[in-house]
Design an enzyme around this catalytic site. Structure first.
Site, PDB file in Angstrom:
ATOM      1  N   LYS A   1       0.818  -1.228   0.000  1.00  0.00           N
ATOM      2  CA  LYS A   1       0.000   0.000   0.000  1.00  0.00           C
ATOM      3  C   LYS A   1       0.850   1.276   0.000  1.00  0.00           C
ATOM      4  O   LYS A   1       0.425   2.307  -0.508  1.00  0.00           O
ATOM      5  CB  LYS A   1      -0.955  -0.012   1.187  1.00  0.00           C
ATOM      6  CG  LYS A   1      -2.006  -1.072   1.007  1.00  0.00           C
ATOM      7  CD  LYS A   1      -3.019  -1.129   2.098  1.00  0.00           C
ATOM      8  CE  LYS A   1      -3.944  -2.294   1.789  1.00  0.00           C
ATOM      9  NZ  LYS A   1      -5.041  -2.430   2.696  1.00  0.00           N
TER      10      LYS A   1
ATOM     11  N   ASP B   1      -9.651   2.265   1.896  1.00  0.00           N
ATOM     12  CA  ASP B   1      -9.574   1.668   3.232  1.00  0.00           C
ATOM     13  C   ASP B   1     -10.110   2.642   4.280  1.00  0.00           C
ATOM     14  O   ASP B   1     -10.801   2.238   5.225  1.00  0.00           O
ATOM     15  CB  ASP B   1      -8.111   1.364   3.603  1.00  0.00           C
ATOM     16  CG  ASP B   1      -7.658   0.021   3.050  1.00  0.00           C
ATOM     17  OD1 ASP B   1      -8.509  -0.822   2.726  1.00  0.00           O
ATOM     18  OD2 ASP B   1      -6.426  -0.177   2.950  1.00  0.00           O
TER      19      ASP B   1
ATOM     20  N   TYR C   1      -9.338 -10.439   8.617  1.00  0.00           N
ATOM     21  CA  TYR C   1     -10.600 -11.161   8.376  1.00  0.00           C
ATOM     22  C   TYR C   1     -10.372 -12.635   8.095  1.00  0.00           C
ATOM     23  O   TYR C   1     -11.313 -13.400   7.953  1.00  0.00           O
ATOM     24  CB  TYR C   1     -11.391 -10.511   7.232  1.00  0.00           C
ATOM     25  CG  TYR C   1     -10.544 -10.140   6.046  1.00  0.00           C
ATOM     26  CD1 TYR C   1     -10.256 -11.066   5.055  1.00  0.00           C
ATOM     27  CD2 TYR C   1      -9.999  -8.868   5.949  1.00  0.00           C
ATOM     28  CE1 TYR C   1      -9.459 -10.735   3.991  1.00  0.00           C
ATOM     29  CE2 TYR C   1      -9.196  -8.524   4.881  1.00  0.00           C
ATOM     30  CZ  TYR C   1      -8.929  -9.452   3.907  1.00  0.00           C
ATOM     31  OH  TYR C   1      -8.121  -9.126   2.854  1.00  0.00           O
TER      32      TYR C   1
HETATM   33  P1  NAP Z   1       1.626  -3.621   5.981  1.00  0.00           P
HETATM   34  O1  NAP Z   1       1.661  -2.293   5.323  1.00  0.00           O
HETATM   35  O2  NAP Z   1       2.517  -4.692   5.490  1.00  0.00           O
HETATM   36  O3  NAP Z   1       1.920  -3.395   7.558  1.00  0.00           O
HETATM   37  C1  NAP Z   1       2.096  -4.488   8.398  1.00  0.00           C
HETATM   38  C2  NAP Z   1       2.031  -4.043   9.850  1.00  0.00           C
HETATM   39  O4  NAP Z   1       2.140  -5.229  10.661  1.00  0.00           O
HETATM   40  C3  NAP Z   1       3.168  -3.118  10.274  1.00  0.00           C
HETATM   41  O5  NAP Z   1       2.718  -2.293  11.314  1.00  0.00           O
HETATM   42  C4  NAP Z   1       4.208  -4.124  10.798  1.00  0.00           C
HETATM   43  O6  NAP Z   1       5.109  -3.588  11.737  1.00  0.00           O
HETATM   44  C5  NAP Z   1       3.299  -5.090  11.511  1.00  0.00           C
HETATM   45  N1  NAP Z   1       3.944  -6.377  11.680  1.00  0.00           N
HETATM   46  C6  NAP Z   1       4.201  -7.281  10.703  1.00  0.00           C
HETATM   47  N2  NAP Z   1       4.804  -8.372  11.244  1.00  0.00           N
HETATM   48  C7  NAP Z   1       4.955  -8.122  12.577  1.00  0.00           C
HETATM   49  C8  NAP Z   1       5.472  -8.867  13.671  1.00  0.00           C
HETATM   50  N3  NAP Z   1       5.980 -10.095  13.500  1.00  0.00           N
HETATM   51  N4  NAP Z   1       5.412  -8.321  14.907  1.00  0.00           N
HETATM   52  C9  NAP Z   1       4.881  -7.096  15.086  1.00  0.00           C
HETATM   53  N5  NAP Z   1       4.364  -6.340  14.092  1.00  0.00           N
HETATM   54  C10 NAP Z   1       4.396  -6.850  12.845  1.00  0.00           C
HETATM   55  O7  NAP Z   1       0.155  -4.245   5.964  1.00  0.00           O
HETATM   56  P2  NAP Z   1      -1.240  -3.455   5.906  1.00  0.00           P
HETATM   57  O8  NAP Z   1      -1.642  -3.266   4.507  1.00  0.00           O
HETATM   58  O9  NAP Z   1      -1.154  -2.286   6.804  1.00  0.00           O
HETATM   59  O10 NAP Z   1      -2.246  -4.562   6.516  1.00  0.00           O
HETATM   60  C11 NAP Z   1      -2.176  -4.944   7.883  1.00  0.00           C
HETATM   61  C12 NAP Z   1      -3.307  -5.909   8.228  1.00  0.00           C
HETATM   62  O11 NAP Z   1      -4.569  -5.287   8.052  1.00  0.00           O
HETATM   63  C13 NAP Z   1      -3.332  -7.154   7.349  1.00  0.00           C
HETATM   64  O12 NAP Z   1      -3.591  -8.271   8.148  1.00  0.00           O
HETATM   65  C14 NAP Z   1      -4.488  -6.923   6.421  1.00  0.00           C
HETATM   66  O13 NAP Z   1      -5.120  -8.132   6.038  1.00  0.00           O
HETATM   67  C15 NAP Z   1      -5.421  -6.087   7.277  1.00  0.00           C
HETATM   68  N6  NAP Z   1      -6.246  -5.234   6.413  1.00  0.00           N
HETATM   69  C16 NAP Z   1      -7.582  -5.376   6.464  1.00  0.00           C
HETATM   70  C17 NAP Z   1      -8.385  -4.593   5.691  1.00  0.00           C
HETATM   71  C18 NAP Z   1      -9.859  -4.757   5.724  1.00  0.00           C
HETATM   72  O14 NAP Z   1     -10.554  -4.257   4.846  1.00  0.00           O
HETATM   73  N7  NAP Z   1     -10.373  -5.431   6.717  1.00  0.00           N
HETATM   74  C19 NAP Z   1      -7.837  -3.628   4.836  1.00  0.00           C
HETATM   75  C20 NAP Z   1      -6.469  -3.499   4.824  1.00  0.00           C
HETATM   76  C21 NAP Z   1      -5.671  -4.316   5.617  1.00  0.00           C
HETATM   77  P3  NAP Z   1       6.510  -2.947  11.236  1.00  0.00           P
HETATM   78  O15 NAP Z   1       6.161  -1.571  10.763  1.00  0.00           O
HETATM   79  O16 NAP Z   1       7.347  -2.988  12.426  1.00  0.00           O
HETATM   80  O17 NAP Z   1       7.005  -3.837  10.122  1.00  0.00           O
END
Ligand code: NAP
Length: 502
Positions: A298, A334, A451
């Site tokens: 993103k 989002d 989800y």
């Molecule tokens: P992203 O940009 O890759 O960000 C990932 C986040 O998770 C960062 O804050 C990262 O921390 C953290 N993280 C990853 N591995 C970790 C670990 N082992 N320990 C602690 N923190 C960790 O992903 P995103 O697009 O923001 O999405 C995040 C989540 O939201 C996903 O599960 C996605 O499915 C969900 N989501 C849902 C919707 C919906 O419509 N429901 C929409 C978008 C996203 P760091 O910064 O330290 O790497």
């Protein structure tokens, strides 16, 4: 039109026929994978086309080509000959096709096939990627003009898959079957007609004794129903969902169901990619109209946009791209999806007076923070990488901290609503809990944006303590409806709300 072929991989002909009967209405022909049959059963393959009642390909695949045949090459050739022998005057009772590998050189077998109207598929399998001479390879594959060239390739990257689409374009005049294996190749199976492929192979799922004939093969029900394979033509608009890893993308299902109900000539395909650059290059090759951008791209997609909405520039994250004349335009849905979902769930008009914890500082956390600010809430952002939490928090005058015991202590004053926006606990790592240091009191409203699974470990803990909980499914649906506006340039039809199955 490109045909749908079901690969039959049972140990007995009887079981193959049983499966064939169940799936008959979804397919045009079948491939009898005689290498999967028990040795005794192989003696009876000649009878199979008559029993099947539709065109059948005879294939006896060697282990080196991804099959199960371990015997002598001489015995395999004898078996192929037996399959073609005693041809009937009625061609429907003979094999319609026989699959012969490129290195198989048995003129007698080929002559017999031709004499009885069995078409030869001259196949080539490569499990080591896509070589740069694939076009020449396809051109040379057929020994005689009436053969169908077949290339089944295992791509190492989406760039490899792009080469295969290019090769398909450059060999337009050659009758062929062309596909990529594995998860990266799923799109080639759905878009086979766009590639000019004579057919696409499918396998059934969910039957233990019926193994997938090839990695990445789709179930014929999904291909015909969900992806509406038979309706895909040169005018079909192609959309995608990308990310890496890309877990069973619900939004592809959502869009395909809406396209179906609304009778829109479009398809949405899950396309995992190891880099966003490869995905965008690939998108240009296949004429992609738009895509839903998921974890972890993103933010990574931003440098490749030629234009973007105000929301993308305010938030610094983009989850929707649309192809414009001069490049990709980025949008963010989002943010609106998140606040629609949270406000709908809490029945609040805004977040005035609410203290909120946002866990995570990735792409979606940026949207959450922007919306909390817009709705007048106060927040703390906790993230593993503290600097990223700080970067998001500062413009909104929010607090920030690490995802550790110290951070957890700081969040004690921000627990009216907790929004979990990391990918921790998402499938397949469902045992993980990003808030393992935090003990829920039961008074928090807890929203986990994940989800899949439906209830993360963290969400289960909150529920057990009596918190009001919601997962990310509702948000996903709501943001997808906004994406639809950008993709189709129409409002999401109000009549479809609650009617679309995903
Ligand atoms: P992203 O940009 O890759 O960000 C990932 C986040 O998770 C960062 O804050 C990262 O921390 C953290 N993280 C990853 N591995 C970790 C670990 N082992 N320990 C602690 N923190 C960790 O992903 P995103 O697009 O923001 O999405 C995040 C989540 O939201 C996903 O599960 C996605 O499915 C969900 N989501 C849902 C919707 C919906 O419509 N429901 C929409 C978008 C996203 P760091 O910064 O330290 O790497």
């Amino acid at each position: 039109m490109s045909k749908i072929c079901l690969c039959l991989t049972a140990k007995t002909l009887e079981r193959d026929l049983e499966i064939l009967e169940k799936y008959r209405k979804f397919i045009d022909l079948a491939e009898l994978r005689a290498d999967c049959l028990d040795p005794d059963e192989r003696f009876h393959i000649r009878r199979f086309p008559k029993m099947a009642g539709l065109p059948v390909i005879l294939t006896i695949r060697r282990v080196m080509d991804g099959g199960k045949y371990k015997g002598h090459e001489g015995a395999r050739i004898t078996l192929l000959s037996k399959g073609l022998a005693f041809a009937e005057a009625d061609p429907r009772q003979n094999f319609a096709y026989v699959d012969l590998e490129e290195d198989l050189d048995v003129p007698g077998l080929e002559e017999a096939a031709r004499a009885f109207g069995t078409r030869i598929i001259r196949s080539f399998h490569d499990f080591n990627g896509v070589s740069s001479d694939i076009v020449q390879k396809l051109r040379k594959l057929c020994r005689v003009g009436d053969e169908i060239a077949k290339a089944a390739l295992m791509p190492k990257s989406l760039d490899d898959v792009r080469l295969v689409y290019q090769a398909a374009r450059e060999t337009k005049g050659i009758e062929k079957i062309i596909l990529c294996m594995g998860e990266l190749g799923v799109n080639t199976r759905i878009l086979a007609s766009r590639m000019g492929s004579h057919l696409t192979y499918t396998s059934i799922t969910g039957e233990e004794d019926f193994p997938l004939a090839g990695p990445g093969q789709l179930d014929p029900r999904d291909l015909s129903g969900l992806y509406r394979y038979r309706k895909i033509n040169s005018k079909t608009t192609i959309f995608a969902v990308t990310g890496f890893p890309l877990m069973a993308p619900i939004s592809a299902k959502f869009f395909n169901n809406v396209f179906n109900i609304e009778n829109i000539n479009a398809v949405c395909i899950p396309i995992p990619s190891e880099t966003i650059q490869s995905f965008l290059r690939f998108g240009e090759e296949i004429g992609l109209k738009g895509a839903s951008i998921t974890v972890p791209y993103k933010e990574a997609v931003l440098p490749y946009l030629s234009d973007w909405s105000e929301m993308v520039s305010d938030i610094g994250a983009c989850n929707t791209i649309v192809a414009e004349r001069d490049g990709w335009k980025g949008y963010n849905t989002d943010a609106q999806g998140f606040s629609d979902s949270l406000l709908g769930f809490t029945r609040l008009k805004d977040l005035r007076g609410k203290k909120i914890t946002i866990i995570g500082a990735g792409g979606v956390a940026r949207s959450v923070a922007a919306e909390v600010f817009r709705l007048r809430g106060k927040a703390i952002i906790l993230n593993r990488t503290v600097l990223k939490a700080r970067e998001i928090a500062l413009p909104y005058n929010f607090a920030w901290g690490g995802l550790d015991s110290q951070g957890i202590k700081m969040m004690e004053r921000f627990t009216d609503i907790i929004v979990q926006a990391t990918s921790v606990g998402m499938e397949p790592d469902t045992e993980k809990d990003p808030l393992e240091f935090y003990n829920f009191t039961g008074r928090e409203i807890f929203m986990d944006l994940i989800y899949r699974p439906i209830k993360t470990r963290c969400l289960q803990r909150a529920e057990a303590e009596g918190c009001k909980i919601i997962n990310g499914y509702d948000m996903l649906l709501r943001q997808a409806k906004y994406q639809y506006n950008y993709f189709i340039e129409k409002e999401f039809p109000a009549s479809l709300i609650n009617r679309v199955e995903i």
